[in-house]
Design a protein around this motif. Structure first.
Motif, PDB file in Angstrom:
ATOM      1  N   SER A 171       0.828  -1.203   0.000  1.00  3.72           N
ATOM      2  CA  SER A 171       0.000   0.000   0.000  1.00  3.72           C
ATOM      3  C   SER A 171       0.861   1.250   0.000  1.00  3.72           C
ATOM      4  O   SER A 171       2.055   1.205   0.315  1.00  3.72           O
ATOM      5  N   GLY A 172       0.242   2.355  -0.389  1.00  2.87           N
ATOM      6  CA  GLY A 172       0.940   3.636  -0.420  1.00  2.87           C
ATOM      7  C   GLY A 172       1.600   3.885  -1.759  1.00  2.87           C
ATOM      8  O   GLY A 172       1.117   3.456  -2.805  1.00  2.87           O
ATOM      9  N   GLN A 173       2.724   4.572  -1.708  1.00  5.55           N
ATOM     10  CA  GLN A 173       3.444   4.949  -2.924  1.00  5.55           C
ATOM     11  C   GLN A 173       4.579   3.966  -3.196  1.00  5.55           C
ATOM     12  O   GLN A 173       5.396   3.706  -2.315  1.00  5.55           O
ATOM     13  N   VAL A 174       4.601   3.438  -4.405  1.00  4.33           N
ATOM     14  CA  VAL A 174       5.670   2.534  -4.831  1.00  4.33           C
ATOM     15  C   VAL A 174       6.496   3.320  -5.840  1.00  4.33           C
ATOM     16  O   VAL A 174       6.262   3.258  -7.045  1.00  4.33           O
ATOM     17  N   HIS A 180      -3.983  -3.412  -4.124  1.00 11.08           N
ATOM     18  CA  HIS A 180      -5.183  -2.572  -4.100  1.00 11.08           C
ATOM     19  C   HIS A 180      -4.973  -1.258  -3.343  1.00 11.08           C
ATOM     20  O   HIS A 180      -5.666  -0.290  -3.599  1.00 11.08           O
ATOM     21  N   GLY A 181      -4.006  -1.209  -2.445  1.00 11.58           N
ATOM     22  CA  GLY A 181      -3.771   0.000  -1.667  1.00 11.58           C
ATOM     23  C   GLY A 181      -2.709   0.921  -2.229  1.00 11.58           C
ATOM     24  O   GLY A 181      -2.348   1.917  -1.600  1.00 11.58           O
ATOM     25  N   MET A 185      -3.665  -4.552  -9.502  1.00 10.37           N
ATOM     26  CA  MET A 185      -2.633  -3.625  -9.937  1.00 10.37           C
ATOM     27  C   MET A 185      -3.287  -2.314 -10.382  1.00 10.37           C
ATOM     28  O   MET A 185      -4.217  -2.337 -11.184  1.00 10.37           O
ATOM     29  N   PRO A 186      -2.810  -1.177  -9.873  1.00  8.59           N
ATOM     30  CA  PRO A 186      -3.419   0.093 -10.263  1.00  8.59           C
ATOM     31  C   PRO A 186      -3.193   0.400 -11.744  1.00  8.59           C
ATOM     32  O   PRO A 186      -2.212  -0.056 -12.347  1.00  8.59           O
TER      33      PRO A 186
END
Length: 100
Positions: A17-20, A48-49, A80-81
């Motif tokens: 989650s968060g920024q990758v 999803h996060g 996957m976003p």
């Protein structure tokens, strides 16, 4: 802004989650041993996060694919976003990630 996180769930599922991004990839890479050494079955990375991803995030996923292959583990990325999917398409990696 959401906090970056890596959380283990049941049955080989791990939530990212968060920024990758370039700034957070080392943090996520540090969690590799949690899933890589944690068994022999399939590993699922649930994204999803994820709120933001960049090319360094894509490089992380490629690294995880390679490490899983070396350990003879199957790895699957779920939820996957769109931003990550776009990076995969632009870089010609749709077959590597099994995207249509």
């Amino acid at each position: 802004m959401s906090e970056n996180g890596f959380k283990a769930r049941d049955n080989g599922v791990f939530e990212v989650s968060g920024q990758v991004t370039f700034q957070s990839v080392p943090q996520f890479l540090a969690h590799t041993d949690k899933w890589l050494q944690g068994g022999t079955g399939k590993v699922t990375i649930d994204m999803h996060g994820v709120t933001l991803a960049d090319s360094a995030g894509l490089a992380l996923l490629i690294e995880w694919l390679q490490l899983a292959r070396s350990a003879q583990r199957e790895i699957v990325f779920t939820h996957m976003p769109d931003q990550m999917r776009d990076l995969i398409r632009v870089n010609g990696l749709t077959q590597v990630f099994g995207l249509t």
